[in-house]
Design a protein around this motif. Structure first.
Motif, PDB file in Angstrom:
ATOM      1  N   ARG A 207      64.944   0.085 -93.112  1.00 47.93           N
ATOM      2  CA  ARG A 207      63.880  -0.091 -94.101  1.00 47.93           C
ATOM      3  C   ARG A 207      62.537   0.373 -93.579  1.00 47.93           C
ATOM      4  NH1 ARG A 207      65.385  -3.851 -98.209  1.00 47.93           N
ATOM      5  NH2 ARG A 207      63.190  -3.848 -98.795  1.00 47.93           N
TER       6      ARG A 207
ATOM      7  N   ASP B  72      72.074  -5.527 -94.017  1.00 44.39           N
ATOM      8  CA  ASP B  72      70.681  -5.606 -93.589  1.00 44.39           C
ATOM      9  C   ASP B  72      69.754  -5.949 -94.744  1.00 44.39           C
ATOM     10  OD1 ASP B  72      71.356  -5.079 -91.006  1.00 44.39           O
ATOM     11  OD2 ASP B  72      70.545  -3.052 -90.939  1.00 44.39           O
TER      12      ASP B  72
ATOM     13  N   PHE C  90      63.634  -3.986 -88.983  1.00 41.62           N
ATOM     14  CA  PHE C  90      64.684  -3.459 -89.855  1.00 41.62           C
ATOM     15  C   PHE C  90      64.492  -1.941 -89.933  1.00 41.62           C
ATOM     16  CE2 PHE C  90      64.596  -7.887 -90.955  1.00 41.62           C
ATOM     17  CZ  PHE C  90      65.902  -8.199 -91.317  1.00 41.62           C
TER      18      PHE C  90
ATOM     19  N   TRP D 216      67.354  -9.113 -94.935  1.00 41.98           N
ATOM     20  CA  TRP D 216      65.914  -8.931 -95.138  1.00 41.98           C
ATOM     21  C   TRP D 216      65.427  -9.753 -96.329  1.00 41.98           C
ATOM     22  CZ3 TRP D 216      62.336  -7.120 -98.667  1.00 41.98           C
ATOM     23  CH2 TRP D 216      61.084  -6.754 -98.153  1.00 41.98           C
TER      24      TRP D 216
ATOM     25  N   ARG E 188      61.301  -9.436 -86.200  1.00 43.46           N
ATOM     26  CA  ARG E 188      62.558  -8.725 -86.444  1.00 43.46           C
ATOM     27  C   ARG E 188      62.241  -7.347 -87.013  1.00 43.46           C
ATOM     28  NH1 ARG E 188      67.853 -10.027 -88.359  1.00 43.46           N
ATOM     29  NH2 ARG E 188      68.986  -8.037 -88.310  1.00 43.46           N
TER      30      ARG E 188
END
Length: 282
Positions: A86, A14, A83, A18, A81
């Motif tokens: 995060r 990820d 995440f 990112w 998107r």
């Protein structure tokens, strides 16, 4: 070892994605001035103009995460998107319509909410009809939940041409047929004074109340989770970046609540990781 280290591998993947997607980006707290616009580039200008016109009520309805909101020129096949690891979302600025970008941002913020209310969300989704096949909400349960949030936002901002010839209840029911569960977010939004004053608020509220009746307890649980984050200035406290053990625990809870042998098996596969992380205190 693959099972035990799976969370770390997922995090690394990820983080890599990112970094790739946000290589050329502008953060949501960026400032704009005539002097900086020339050197900063068009993305910063467009982002600053969007932020200046963005509805102030978004931060009072769905919080962003401590990782912040990042704006980019475009994303592969997506408008945004999330995440979760995060506590951050990425928004593409290639949409020409202000409300379209806002809708995308509300969708991605709903993904962050979903991570915190996974069990309640799964109970709601399991009891609802499936979204219409041509809707993005039909992709999976996570997108279904996020589309409920953005669809309710869109309904409150429909233009005059979209309202002509339709009663508020008809507009709501048409949307509910496409994205079941929209009424739950709509009722929550309508509690905000700005939307409670809309001319069609009473009719929309009555229709939404009827639609969520069988699942009211679950929806109230989600609303309570959001209300608990209310700050003195009316905005909602940001979601913190989760510790690895928290993230693994939420994934297990969500998978179990979704049911099915595959989800159950995946949830079990996280168990060694959860034990190791607990022992390490991470």
């Amino acid at each position: 070892m693959c099972i035990v280290t799976a969370p770390a591998l997922i995090t690394r993947r990820d983080n890599g994605e990112w970094q790739k997607l946000t290589k050329n980006s502008v953060r949501g707290d960026a400032t704009f001035s005539n002097e900086s616009s020339v050197s900063a580039g068009d993305l910063q200008v467009r982002t600053a103009l969007y932020l200046a016109a963005r509805s102030p009520y978004m931060d009072e309805l769905l919080p962003e995460g401590d990782g912040g909101t990042v704006f980019v020129d475009s994303l592969p096949e997506l408008g945004g998107r999330a995440f979760v690891r995060r506590a951050s979302i990425v928004i593409a600025m290639n949409h020409s319509w202000q409300r379209g970008i806002e809708s995308t941002e509300m969708h991605e913020r709903a993904h962050l909410l979903h991570d915190h209310v996974g069990k309640l969300a799964s109970t709601i989704i399991a009891a609802l009809p499936a979204p219409r096949a041509d809707e993005y909400a039909a992709t999976n349960s996570g997108e279904h939940f996020a589309e409920m949030a953005s669809s309710a936002w869109d309904l409150l901002h429909e233009g005059r041409e979209e309202r002509v010839g339709k009663t508020p209840r008809e507009r709501l029911n048409a949307l509910e047929a496409r994205v079941p569960g929209t009424s739950g977010f709509l009722l929550y939004y309508l509690r905000h004074p700005a939307f409670a004053r809309q001319f069609d608020a009473a009719s929309l509220r009555a229709g939404a109340e009827a639609n969520i009746a069988p699942l009211r307890a679950e929806w109230e649980g989600i609303w309570a989770e959001l209300d608990a984050r209310k700050q003195s200035n009316g905005t909602l406290q940001r979601w913190p970046v989760p510790r690895m053990s928290e993230w693994v625990g939420r994934q297990q809870t969500m998978l179990r609540s979704q049911g099915g042998p595959l989800n159950h098996a995946i949830a079990i596969s996280f168990w060694p990781s959860a034990v190791v992380l607990k022992l390490l205190g991470n």
